[in-house]
Design a protein around this motif. Structure first.
Motif, PDB file in Angstrom:
ATOM      1  N   SER A 179      25.722  16.887  36.205  1.00 50.42           N
ATOM      2  CA  SER A 179      26.105  17.131  35.005  1.00 50.42           C
ATOM      3  C   SER A 179      27.582  17.743  34.903  1.00 50.42           C
ATOM      4  O   SER A 179      27.732  18.888  35.278  1.00 50.42           O
ATOM      5  CB  SER A 179      25.094  17.586  33.853  1.00 50.42           C
ATOM      6  N   ASP A 313      17.003  13.033  33.123  1.00 47.43           N
ATOM      7  CA  ASP A 313      17.668  14.329  32.673  1.00 47.43           C
ATOM      8  C   ASP A 313      19.037  14.360  33.186  1.00 47.43           C
ATOM      9  O   ASP A 313      19.279  15.075  34.584  1.00 47.43           O
ATOM     10  CB  ASP A 313      16.902  15.721  33.160  1.00 47.43           C
ATOM     11  N   PHE A 315      21.829  15.194  31.654  1.00 46.92           N
ATOM     12  CA  PHE A 315      22.962  16.096  31.069  1.00 46.92           C
ATOM     13  C   PHE A 315      22.725  17.594  31.460  1.00 46.92           C
ATOM     14  O   PHE A 315      23.394  18.489  31.291  1.00 46.92           O
ATOM     15  CB  PHE A 315      22.731  16.072  29.585  1.00 46.92           C
ATOM     16  N   VAL A 320      21.779  19.785  26.883  1.00 47.02           N
ATOM     17  CA  VAL A 320      20.961  19.243  26.364  1.00 47.02           C
ATOM     18  C   VAL A 320      20.629  20.293  25.146  1.00 47.02           C
ATOM     19  O   VAL A 320      20.101  19.704  24.329  1.00 47.02           O
ATOM     20  CB  VAL A 320      19.323  19.153  27.102  1.00 47.02           C
ATOM     21  N   GLU A 357      22.132   9.362  19.308  1.00 49.06           N
ATOM     22  CA  GLU A 357      22.150   9.879  20.675  1.00 49.06           C
ATOM     23  C   GLU A 357      21.758  11.122  21.204  1.00 49.06           C
ATOM     24  O   GLU A 357      21.282  11.351  22.282  1.00 49.06           O
ATOM     25  CB  GLU A 357      23.883   9.995  20.962  1.00 49.06           C
ATOM     26  N   SER A 358      21.900  12.147  20.190  1.00 42.04           N
ATOM     27  CA  SER A 358      21.117  13.504  20.547  1.00 42.04           C
ATOM     28  C   SER A 358      19.586  13.270  20.758  1.00 42.04           C
ATOM     29  O   SER A 358      19.095  13.959  21.616  1.00 42.04           O
ATOM     30  CB  SER A 358      21.460  14.359  19.045  1.00 42.04           C
ATOM     31  N   ILE A 361      19.081  12.093  23.947  1.00 40.57           N
ATOM     32  CA  ILE A 361      19.094  12.846  25.192  1.00 40.57           C
ATOM     33  C   ILE A 361      18.149  13.842  25.258  1.00 40.57           C
ATOM     34  O   ILE A 361      17.553  14.371  26.238  1.00 40.57           O
ATOM     35  CB  ILE A 361      20.499  13.586  24.744  1.00 40.57           C
ATOM     36  N   TYR A 365      15.283  14.182  28.260  1.00 40.53           N
ATOM     37  CA  TYR A 365      15.152  15.519  29.050  1.00 40.53           C
ATOM     38  C   TYR A 365      13.513  15.826  28.780  1.00 40.53           C
ATOM     39  O   TYR A 365      12.942  16.444  29.759  1.00 40.53           O
ATOM     40  CB  TYR A 365      15.937  16.510  28.347  1.00 40.53           C
TER      41      TYR A 365
END
Length: 457
Positions: A179, A313, A315, A320, A357-358, A361, A365
């Motif tokens: 990332s 995962d 990011f 995250v 989008e958040s 993510i 995760y």
């Protein structure tokens, strides 16, 4: 759920093991309905305020409002009114499709009385590791538990008098993160696997007596030689990552906790027990068993799907954590700790994305976190000439010229609470900081380059 387990039934259930969230009991009674089964009981943390209550008032969801946002695409999951139902639906709706229905069992909910749970708690306390007892107890407020197959037994094998042996492996994270949100000072994370770095912190905290040589990248490599190397390392230092069962009974590894390095005495005892299932001379059975496990992992390909789920995962926790603060609608505590230059480079882009989008993510995760922390159970039984046309997969152990049927299952697929993301971030900082402190910078860079070249998945 018509069956209700009462206080009188508690004596038929014995301690099998436990993880951070659940305690597992094996059945020793005479009822055919429970033969070859285990119970998974929820645990309640001691001396902490458990935000997720076992059962909510008026049938409301056990998830908080932000968790309901994260899992909003699954209406049944969001409306779960008990932790047991929540866990069952999470496995059924989220993890089972990702890992394959043939490798994941969702279980069945069984009603229990409070007296049953209280009796069980008294019966098993002397079997549990002291540190587990100090950390958590049986949640006696639950009104149901999960009934599941005992994956350390081959289906129906125990009733035919056929021996079976099972291995439980906790694979851990099988890839190196790449990332762009990993800070420059934590660049070692891109070249040294998380498990090995965490070993350094655990050693410093005196949680382990010595570091393990196990490398998850070997296990997930797809190379038979490296997989065998990984299994040998797990055997040498089992900790809580490697256990072996014979006909459902633990014969190697820690019971509910960790086992340090395998001593000569332990190794000899294990070698001796294997004689009923591995047809090899004294001194050769353990190596043959390790080859059997490695051969099966190599041919079964079950870790390929697990790795893909772990890679959700993308990011890293360092990215995250910013999406997490977007989701809970609070000012980002991480950005407050950084200087303005670092905030502009690392954080602004993440704090400008949409809520959808958040949520994606954070959701990915949490699913990946489950996949990084689950266990793989592989159960074997020798296949005789009289067994033909079996529906189970088989593997040939060349060193003994034996054929084994096997079944592979993923267990401990627990839903991780949203609030744990803050803890994961703090732990990640500690792991990276401790590793850098213990390892001189030039050695870290050298090891990192070698590791990166040799452990490409």
């Amino acid at each position: 759920m018509e069956v209700v387990l009462e206080q009188k039934d508690a004596a038929d259930w014995v301690y099998k093991g436990e993880g951070a969230a659940n305690l597992v009991l094996a059945y020793t009674g005479s009822s055919p309905a429970f033969a070859g089964k285990v119970l998974r009981l929820q645990k309640a943390q001691r001396n902490t305020e458990d935000v997720t209550k076992t059962k909510c008032v008026n049938g409301e969801s056990v998830l908080d409002k932000h968790e309901r946002l994260v899992w909003r695409d699954d209406k049944e999951l969001v409306s779960s009114s008990s932790k047991e139902l929540l866990e069952q639906l999470y496995v059924q709706h989220i993890m089972r499709p990702l890992l394959g229905p043939e490798h994941v069992e969702t279980g069945k909910r069984v009603l229990v009385s409070r007296e049953f749970l209280e009796s069980v708690q008294k019966n098993v306390i002397c079997k549990r590791p002291a540190w587990r007892v100090d950390a958590a107890e049986v949640d006696t407020h639950s009104n149901s538990v999960l009934l599941m197959s005992d994956h350390s037994l081959f289906p129906h094998g125990m009733f035919k008098g056929e021996p079976c042996i099972a291995v439980e492996i906790k694979p851990k994270c099988g890839f190196l993160p790449s990332s762009k949100f990993i800070a420059k000072e934590n660049a070692v994370k891109r070249s040294m696997n998380r498990f090995r770095m965490h070993q350094v912190l655990k050693l410093q905290q005196q949680l382990i007596s010595g570091p393990s040589e196990y490398d998850p990248l070997d296990l997930f490599s797809g190379s038979k030689e490296r997989i065998c190397k990984a299994i040998k390392a797990l055997y040498t230092t089992p900790q809580n990552n490697f256990r072996v069962f014979l006909n459902g009974s633990l014969i190697f590894g820690g019971l509910g906790g960790g086992a340090s390095s395998t001593s000569v005495v332990t190794g000899n005892a294990f070698e001796d027990v294997l004689k009923c299932i591995i047809q090899a001379d004294d001194g050769l059975r353990t190596n043959s068993f390790i080859q059997l496990v490695a051969e099966t992992v190599f041919h079964a390909g079950v870790l390929d799907r697990l790795l893909q789920v772990q890679k959700l995962d993308s990011f890293d926790i360092e990215g995250v954590i910013h999406a997490y603060y977007n989701v809970i609608s609070q000012p980002c505590q991480i950005c407050k700790e950084l200087d303005e230059d670092k905030v502009s480079q690392l954080c602004t882009s993440l704090h400008s994305i949409s809520l959808d989008e958040s949520l994606k993510i954070v959701k990915n995760y949490l699913i990946a976190a489950t996949a990084k922390d689950c266990s793989l159970m592989i159960c074997f039984r020798p296949r005789g000439d009289e067994v033909s046309g079996a529906s189970y997969n088989s593997v040939h152990l060349e060193s003994t010229n034996q054929v084994f049927e096997y079944k592979a299952s993923f267990i401990d697929l627990d839903l991780k609470p949203l609030r744990k993301i803050e803890e994961y971030y703090e732990l990640d900082k500690k792991i990276a900081s401790c590793y850098k402190m213990v390892n001189p910078e030039n050695e870290v860079n050298k090891a990192g380059i070698m590791n990166n070249n040799e452990n490409t998945c």
